[in-house]
Design a protein around this motif. Structure first.
Motif, short mmCIF file in Angstrom:
data_model
loop_
_atom_site.label_atom_id
_atom_site.label_comp_id
_atom_site.label_asym_id
_atom_site.label_seq_id
_atom_site.Cartn_x
_atom_site.Cartn_y
_atom_site.Cartn_z
N VAL A 41 0.84 -1.19 0.00
CA VAL A 41 0.00 0.00 0.00
C VAL A 41 0.87 1.24 0.00
N GLU A 42 0.28 2.35 -0.44
CA GLU A 42 0.99 3.62 -0.49
C GLU A 42 0.90 4.39 0.83
N TYR A 43 -0.24 4.26 1.51
CA TYR A 43 -0.50 5.10 2.68
C TYR A 43 -0.93 4.25 3.87
N ILE A 44 -0.63 4.79 5.04
CA ILE A 44 -1.02 4.16 6.30
C ILE A 44 -1.81 5.18 7.12
N LEU A 45 -2.95 4.73 7.66
CA LEU A 45 -3.70 5.54 8.60
C LEU A 45 -3.60 4.87 9.96
N GLU A 46 -3.12 5.60 10.95
CA GLU A 46 -2.99 5.06 12.30
C GLU A 46 -3.51 6.08 13.29
N GLY A 47 -3.66 5.66 14.54
CA GLY A 47 -4.16 6.58 15.54
C GLY A 47 -4.27 5.95 16.90
N SER A 48 -4.90 6.65 17.80
CA SER A 48 -5.08 6.17 19.17
C SER A 48 -6.44 6.63 19.69
N VAL A 49 -6.91 5.95 20.72
CA VAL A 49 -8.20 6.25 21.34
C VAL A 49 -7.99 6.30 22.84
N ARG A 50 -8.56 7.30 23.46
CA ARG A 50 -8.54 7.42 24.91
C ARG A 50 -9.96 7.71 25.36
N GLN A 51 -10.54 6.80 26.14
CA GLN A 51 -11.92 6.96 26.58
C GLN A 51 -11.99 6.97 28.09
N ALA A 52 -12.70 7.93 28.64
CA ALA A 52 -12.95 8.00 30.08
C ALA A 52 -14.41 8.40 30.25
N GLY A 53 -15.22 7.45 30.68
CA GLY A 53 -16.65 7.72 30.78
C GLY A 53 -17.23 7.97 29.40
N ASN A 54 -17.93 9.06 29.24
CA ASN A 54 -18.52 9.38 27.94
C ASN A 54 -17.63 10.29 27.11
N ASN A 55 -16.43 10.58 27.62
CA ASN A 55 -15.51 11.46 26.90
C ASN A 55 -14.47 10.63 26.15
N VAL A 56 -14.22 11.03 24.91
CA VAL A 56 -13.23 10.33 24.11
C VAL A 56 -12.27 11.33 23.49
N ARG A 57 -11.02 10.91 23.38
CA ARG A 57 -10.03 11.65 22.61
C ARG A 57 -9.51 10.70 21.54
N ILE A 58 -9.59 11.13 20.31
CA ILE A 58 -9.14 10.32 19.18
C ILE A 58 -8.09 11.10 18.41
N ASP A 59 -6.94 10.47 18.23
CA ASP A 59 -5.87 11.02 17.41
C ASP A 59 -5.75 10.17 16.16
N ALA A 60 -5.57 10.81 15.01
CA ALA A 60 -5.39 10.08 13.76
C ALA A 60 -4.36 10.79 12.92
N GLN A 61 -3.57 10.01 12.18
CA GLN A 61 -2.63 10.62 11.25
C GLN A 61 -2.47 9.74 10.02
N LEU A 62 -2.33 10.40 8.89
CA LEU A 62 -2.13 9.76 7.60
C LEU A 62 -0.66 9.86 7.25
N ILE A 63 -0.04 8.73 6.89
CA ILE A 63 1.41 8.67 6.69
C ILE A 63 1.72 8.14 5.30
N ASP A 64 2.70 8.72 4.66
CA ASP A 64 3.21 8.21 3.39
C ASP A 64 3.99 6.93 3.68
N GLY A 65 3.54 5.81 3.09
CA GLY A 65 4.16 4.53 3.40
C GLY A 65 5.57 4.38 2.90
N HIS A 66 5.97 5.16 1.92
CA HIS A 66 7.33 5.07 1.38
C HIS A 66 8.32 5.89 2.21
N SER A 67 7.95 7.14 2.46
CA SER A 67 8.89 8.05 3.13
C SER A 67 8.74 8.08 4.63
N ASP A 68 7.64 7.53 5.16
CA ASP A 68 7.34 7.57 6.59
C ASP A 68 7.05 8.99 7.06
N GLU A 69 6.68 9.86 6.12
CA GLU A 69 6.39 11.25 6.45
C GLU A 69 4.89 11.43 6.70
N PRO A 70 4.52 12.08 7.81
CA PRO A 70 3.09 12.34 8.05
C PRO A 70 2.56 13.36 7.06
#
Length: 496
Positions: A99-128
């Protein structure tokens, strides 16, 4: 060779539990006009570290959502999740998944509150290429998923004929139960499946018209028969009823249509009905890899092996680190009389899943057909699941001329695993040239309605009884004579 029942049951389960089986692009793998991406499992950063079902579910939902973009090839869940917990760099993962691209991220949930981080990365150069953070309430989860998908469309400069795809929203609490149910279902244990069912039922108590939850239940029931939780007849009837409930809610829900096709194939032995259901499912989602796998299984039962292999090769190319897809392809190669390719595919599957049941058995049978019974015995002796090991030993010892040891293994198989393994026992006796015993066991398999019996027409181990005058009448009695199979129309093509 007596293994495709596992394929059929797993296909039902995959259809039910993996939204990542939704729309996929139509081009062959590789970099071209179409773009390619893998969504890695999001990391659970919740304080109690107990929200993995949510982080995994977030990734699976994004896979399904991104599949609706025609110009985007999206790696299926199994391959994308194969690198979970491994310390591999993005370029290496992108290389292995092609594949050319990677989408990765993280989830943090506490009760009804969520924090979601996501980033799209070039699979060749590893550059966000892009990253963002959402601090919201759980009730906003569908909106967050839509925003991530829209950003991927923008960043990859994809031309959409309409708007970016959006998720189908439901009650957030029911959705949370669905994610937990799917997460437990993937553990594939008797207890986890029972817990998964209860969670699907909780989702349906909140939203009785939740087609995905009905489909999830439908996928779990046949596996419960495998674990002895429910009788086979009851499991498949419950599975059929749940799939029909899903279709009553959404008549164009392709996974449920495909499940009915697999049930017709594996349990009803009604290949004409299976063909109708799968044709309808493929018309709705022509590049869904799980539905294509089901079509490949049906083609193998119809004796159209070259077409089945072509479909299976298509799926393997798009799901390259999925042991199940490589194993299925290996079985089709063996049935087609291509043992060299069978061994190669099955060994790839075993490398990807070293503790998988039946893989060593299948490699051993392939080696016997390659004329290497000593090597076959050595591999089969390492098989970890007793019933597959005993069946393989009975075959391998016979191939080596060690009649007493073959008989001992067969007797142990009969003593410990009959009823339920009459078809397998029939194959062993057929391979040993014991036609009377073979047909006796085939009659028992028909009486028990064993799901594997439909493979008898193409099973290599049954070759020795093909000239027996009872062979064609038996096939006709179960609807699998050459004329009956040839009369079944099933139009399926590789996606363009």
């Amino acid at each position: 060779i007596g293994l495709a029942v596992i394929a059929a049951i797993v296909v039902i389960w995959m259809l039910a539990n993996d939204r990542s089986g939704m729309q996929e692009e139509r081009s062959l793998p590789g970099y071209g006009e179409d773009r390619s991406i893998a969504v890695l499992p999001f990391v659970d950063l919740s304080p109690d570290e107990g929200q993995e079902y949510f982080s995994d579910g977030m990734s699976v939902e994004l896979i399904g959502l991104l599949r609706e973009i025609p110009q985007l090839r999206v790696t299926p869940r199994t391959s994308a999740f194969a690198f979970k917990g491994q310390n591999l760099g993005i370029p290496e993962i992108a290389r292995q998944l092609n594949v050319e691209y990677i989408l990765e991220g993280s989830v943090r949930q506490a009760g009804n509150n969520v924090r979601i981080d996501a980033q799209l990365i070039d699979g060749h150069s590893d550059e966000p290429l892009w990253s963002d953070t959402w601090d919201r309430e759980f009730d906003d989860i569908f909106e967050i998923q839509n925003e991530i998908a829209a950003e991927v469309v923008s960043q990859l400069q994809l031309t959409m004929l309409g708007t970016a795809p959006t998720v189908e929203e439901t009650d957030p609490e029911a959705y949370a139960f669905l994610l937990q149910a799917r997460h437990l279902g993937h553990q594939l244990t008797d207890e986890s499946l029972e817990q998964s069912n209860r969670l699907y039922e909780q989702a349906l108590e909140i939203d009785p018209d939740y087609a995905a939850a009905w489909t999830g239940l439908s996928g779990n029931y046949p596996l419960q028969a495998r674990f002895g939780r429910r009788p086979l007849d009851e499991s498949y009837q419950l599975s059929r009823d749940a799939a029909n409930r899903a279709l009553a809610i959404d008549p164009e829900y392709a996974p449920a249509k495909a499940q009915l096709g697999v049930i017709a194939m594996a349990y009803d032995r009604d290949l004409a009905a299976a063909a109708r259901h799968l044709e309808q499912a493929l018309a709705l989602e022509p590049t869904n890899p799980v539905i294509i796998s089901a079509a490949a299984t049906l083609l193998s039962r119809l004796g159209r092996l070259d077409e089945g292999i072509a479909l299976s090769e298509y799926v393997v190319a798009r799901d390259p680190v999925n042991a199940f897809t490589h194993g299925s392809l290996g079985l089709y190669y063996l049935i087609a009389g291509r043992p060299d390719e069978a061994v190669e595919s099955l060994r790839t599957a075993l490398t990807l899943s070293p503790h998988a049941a039946w893989m060593r058995h299948a490699i051993g049978v392939s080696l016997i057909w390659r004329g290497e019974p000593e090597a076959a015995l050595a591999v089969i002796q390492q098989e970890s699941v007793e019933n597959w090991k005993l069946m393989g030993l009975a075959v391998a010892y016979h191939a080596l001329g060690r009649a007493a040891e073959s008989e001992a293994a067969l007797n142990e198989l009969i003593d410990n695993y009959e009823p339920g393994w009459a078809y397998h026992i029939a194959l062993v006796t057929a391979f040993r040239g014991e036609a009377d015993r073979a047909f006796e066991w085939l009659d028992r398999a028909a009486e028990y309605n064993e799901p594997l019996l439909g493979l008898i027409a193409v099973a290599k181990l049954a070759d020795n009884i093909h000239d027996d005058p009872r062979w064609l009448p038996f096939l006709e009695s179960i609807g699998y004579s050459p004329e009956q199979l040839a009369a079944i129309e099933f139009e399926v093509r590789l996606p363009e």
